[in-house]
Design a protein around this motif. Structure first.
Motif, PDB file in Angstrom:
ATOM      1  N   SER A  64     -27.511  31.776 -57.497  1.00 50.52           N
ATOM      2  CA  SER A  64     -27.685  31.543 -58.538  1.00 50.52           C
ATOM      3  C   SER A  64     -27.055  30.684 -59.216  1.00 50.52           C
ATOM      4  O   SER A  64     -27.461  29.581 -59.752  1.00 50.52           O
ATOM      5  N   GLU A  65     -25.940  30.110 -57.658  1.00 49.48           N
ATOM      6  CA  GLU A  65     -24.868  28.654 -58.533  1.00 49.48           C
ATOM      7  C   GLU A  65     -25.229  27.911 -56.911  1.00 49.48           C
ATOM      8  O   GLU A  65     -24.339  27.043 -57.826  1.00 49.48           O
ATOM      9  N   ARG A  66     -25.903  28.312 -56.366  1.00 50.60           N
ATOM     10  CA  ARG A  66     -26.275  27.457 -55.771  1.00 50.60           C
ATOM     11  C   ARG A  66     -25.791  27.604 -54.903  1.00 50.60           C
ATOM     12  O   ARG A  66     -25.241  25.896 -54.338  1.00 50.60           O
ATOM     13  N   LYS A  67     -25.320  28.359 -53.928  1.00 53.27           N
ATOM     14  CA  LYS A  67     -23.877  28.037 -53.175  1.00 53.27           C
ATOM     15  C   LYS A  67     -24.898  28.144 -51.618  1.00 53.27           C
ATOM     16  O   LYS A  67     -25.608  28.682 -51.946  1.00 53.27           O
ATOM     17  N   PRO A  68     -24.229  27.730 -50.795  1.00 57.55           N
ATOM     18  CA  PRO A  68     -24.571  27.525 -49.358  1.00 57.55           C
ATOM     19  C   PRO A  68     -25.043  28.476 -48.595  1.00 57.55           C
ATOM     20  O   PRO A  68     -23.596  30.051 -48.973  1.00 57.55           O
ATOM     21  N   LEU A  69     -25.575  29.122 -48.272  1.00 56.82           N
ATOM     22  CA  LEU A  69     -26.059  30.485 -47.179  1.00 56.82           C
ATOM     23  C   LEU A  69     -25.980  30.182 -45.916  1.00 56.82           C
ATOM     24  O   LEU A  69     -26.894  28.930 -45.733  1.00 56.82           O
ATOM     25  N   GLN A  70     -26.250  31.181 -44.783  1.00 54.89           N
ATOM     26  CA  GLN A  70     -26.833  30.780 -43.578  1.00 54.89           C
ATOM     27  C   GLN A  70     -27.966  32.218 -43.723  1.00 54.89           C
ATOM     28  O   GLN A  70     -27.871  33.013 -44.626  1.00 54.89           O
ATOM     29  N   SER A  71     -28.938  32.515 -42.593  1.00 57.09           N
ATOM     30  CA  SER A  71     -29.109  32.803 -42.257  1.00 57.09           C
ATOM     31  C   SER A  71     -29.690  32.759 -41.032  1.00 57.09           C
ATOM     32  O   SER A  71     -29.156  32.014 -39.534  1.00 57.09           O
TER      33      SER A  71
END
Length: 169
Positions: free
Chosen positions: A83-90
């Motif tokens: 929700s804070e739009r921080k980066p993720l990896q998948s």
């Protein structure tokens, strides 16, 4: 800061914070002591989906390593992170999860046992015994021979593709 992600393997693979360490809560007492010993950073943040599992893990970490590291929980977990739009990896996995493969093979063996007993020979009933023993081993001791064999199959040894994910609101 080091992030220790206590969600299960499939959840972690679907999306996780880059450089976070996966330590599923279901295997926490086995994996956590070794992971914690290998960490140099003093600040460790525990994360899960929403915060409940992270708080459970935090209590265990305080027992394992009461004085060496500083622990905290990322309140709101990966949901808040997104929700804070921080980066993720998948991690993209193209095979069926191994636990589902175990269930498919066990159920197929039971069907073969049933029809083999009634159509071919009564000796097929022993296949049911074999499946039951394997499931019993998995349940009582956490050792599943079928899972170990399936993990070694070529379709389960493909390399995963890691890609960045931008959180969407």
């Amino acid at each position: 800061m080091i992030i220790l992600d206590v969600r299960e393997k499939e959840e972690f693979q679907a999306e996780h914070v880059a450089e976070s360490i996966s330590c599923p809560l279901s295997q926490f007492d086995l994996l956590a002591p070794g992971i914690i010993r290998g960490l140099k950073d003093e600040q460790i943040t525990v994360m899960c989906r929403s915060g409940k599992r992270a708080n459970l893990a935090l209590n265990e970490l305080k027992k394992i390593d009461p004085n060496h590291h500083k622990y905290s929980v990322y309140d709101g977990g990966i949901l808040k992170w997104k929700s804070e739009r921080k980066p993720l990896q998948s991690v993209t996995i193209t095979t069926v999860p191994v636990m589902r493969q175990v269930l498919m093979v066990a159920s197929t063996m039971l069907l073969v046992s049933f029809f083999g007993y009634h159509i071919i020979h009564p000796g097929f009933i022993y296949l049911t015994l074999l499946v039951g023993l394997g499931l019993g081993l998995a349940g009582f001791f956490g050792f599943c021979p079928m899972m170990i064999m399936l993990q070694k199959m070529p379709w389960n040894n493909k390399k995963a593709v890691v890609s960045p994910v931008v959180a969407k609101t």
